[in-house]
Design a protein around this motif. Structure first.
Motif, PDB file in Angstrom:
ATOM      1  N   ALA A  25       0.831  -1.198   0.000  1.00  0.00           N
ATOM      2  CA  ALA A  25       0.000   0.000   0.000  1.00  0.00           C
ATOM      3  C   ALA A  25       0.866   1.249   0.000  1.00  0.00           C
ATOM      4  N   SER A  26       1.932   1.267   0.760  1.00  0.00           N
ATOM      5  CA  SER A  26       2.815   2.427   0.800  1.00  0.00           C
ATOM      6  C   SER A  26       3.431   2.689  -0.571  1.00  0.00           C
ATOM      7  N   GLU A  27       3.805   1.643  -1.245  1.00  0.00           N
ATOM      8  CA  GLU A  27       4.382   1.789  -2.577  1.00  0.00           C
ATOM      9  C   GLU A  27       3.380   2.409  -3.540  1.00  0.00           C
ATOM     10  N   ARG A  28       2.143   1.973  -3.474  1.00  0.00           N
ATOM     11  CA  ARG A  28       1.153   2.526  -4.400  1.00  0.00           C
ATOM     12  C   ARG A  28       0.860   3.978  -4.070  1.00  0.00           C
ATOM     13  N   ALA A  29       0.864   4.330  -2.778  1.00  0.00           N
ATOM     14  CA  ALA A  29       0.641   5.721  -2.381  1.00  0.00           C
ATOM     15  C   ALA A  29       1.823   6.590  -2.814  1.00  0.00           C
ATOM     16  N   GLU A  30       3.023   6.099  -2.611  1.00  0.00           N
ATOM     17  CA  GLU A  30       4.213   6.858  -3.014  1.00  0.00           C
ATOM     18  C   GLU A  30       4.223   7.081  -4.526  1.00  0.00           C
ATOM     19  N   GLY A  68      -4.714   3.911  -3.521  1.00  0.00           N
ATOM     20  CA  GLY A  68      -5.165   3.378  -2.245  1.00  0.00           C
ATOM     21  C   GLY A  68      -6.111   4.288  -1.501  1.00  0.00           C
ATOM     22  N   GLY A  69      -5.923   4.365  -0.185  1.00  0.00           N
ATOM     23  CA  GLY A  69      -6.814   5.129   0.671  1.00  0.00           C
ATOM     24  C   GLY A  69      -6.278   6.487   1.057  1.00  0.00           C
ATOM     25  N   LEU A  70      -7.171   7.348   1.518  1.00  0.00           N
ATOM     26  CA  LEU A  70      -6.806   8.701   1.912  1.00  0.00           C
ATOM     27  C   LEU A  70      -5.733   8.701   2.994  1.00  0.00           C
ATOM     28  N   ALA A  71      -5.942   7.961   4.078  1.00  0.00           N
ATOM     29  CA  ALA A  71      -4.956   7.938   5.167  1.00  0.00           C
ATOM     30  C   ALA A  71      -3.620   7.405   4.666  1.00  0.00           C
ATOM     31  N   GLU A  72      -3.671   6.427   3.819  1.00  0.00           N
ATOM     32  CA  GLU A  72      -2.462   5.852   3.215  1.00  0.00           C
ATOM     33  C   GLU A  72      -1.703   6.904   2.416  1.00  0.00           C
ATOM     34  N   MET A  73      -2.443   7.684   1.654  1.00  0.00           N
ATOM     35  CA  MET A  73      -1.834   8.761   0.870  1.00  0.00           C
ATOM     36  C   MET A  73      -1.234   9.826   1.793  1.00  0.00           C
ATOM     37  N   GLN A  74      -1.972  10.179   2.825  1.00  0.00           N
ATOM     38  CA  GLN A  74      -1.498  11.219   3.746  1.00  0.00           C
ATOM     39  C   GLN A  74      -0.242  10.761   4.484  1.00  0.00           C
ATOM     40  N   GLU A  75      -0.174   9.489   4.833  1.00  0.00           N
ATOM     41  CA  GLU A  75       1.012   8.953   5.517  1.00  0.00           C
ATOM     42  C   GLU A  75       2.231   8.909   4.598  1.00  0.00           C
ATOM     43  N   ALA A  76       1.989   8.696   3.311  1.00  0.00           N
ATOM     44  CA  ALA A  76       3.096   8.578   2.356  1.00  0.00           C
ATOM     45  C   ALA A  76       3.717   9.919   2.001  1.00  0.00           C
ATOM     46  N   LYS A  77       3.015  11.002   2.296  1.00  0.00           N
ATOM     47  CA  LYS A  77       3.526  12.328   1.896  1.00  0.00           C
ATOM     48  C   LYS A  77       4.510  12.868   2.888  1.00  0.00           C
TER      49      LYS A  77
END
Length: 115
Positions: free
Chosen positions: A22-27, A106-115
């Motif tokens: 998930a982190s990879e897809r958000a990044e 992915g998800g919003l929180a996932e995206m926010q964590e990756a930034k």
């Protein structure tokens, strides 16, 4: 010897957690956004009003055809939702409609964590 299968299971669970993918897809989603991709939140309007990514447009999953009717099918599009499930469905739907540059971030929180 009985502990070996258990130990291997635990190690594999830790190393191959879905969150790692998930982190990879958000990044990758952020990289595409930095390159100018369109950011599409496919959650409901109420979910969107509770918080969303800057510059995102809210095109709920149930209304995709309406919103994408005039979008160029070669436009780079980053999709996200709450968990990645609805954005995955949106990805498949838009791909079946001929869109070629899609990414499920992915998800919003996932995206926010990756930034």
């Amino acid at each position: 010897m009985r502990l070996l299968p258990l130990a291997l299971t635990i190690i594999c669970t830790i190393l191959f957690q879905p969150t790692a993918l998930a982190s990879e897809r958000a990044e990758q989603g952020w990289q595409l956004i930095e390159q100018g991709a369109m950011i599409v939140d496919v959650r409901t309007p109420q979910e969107f009003s509770d918080g969303h990514l800057d510059n995102a447009v809210n095109y709920p999953l149930s209304e995709l055809d309406k919103h994408f009717a005039n979008v160029n099918k070669d436009t780079q599009i980053v999709l996200y939702c709450r968990s990645g499930a609805r954005s995955g469905k949106a990805y498949q739907h838009l791909k079946s409609r001929g869109f070629t540059n899609l990414h499920n971030a992915g998800g919003l929180a996932e995206m926010q964590e990756a930034k």
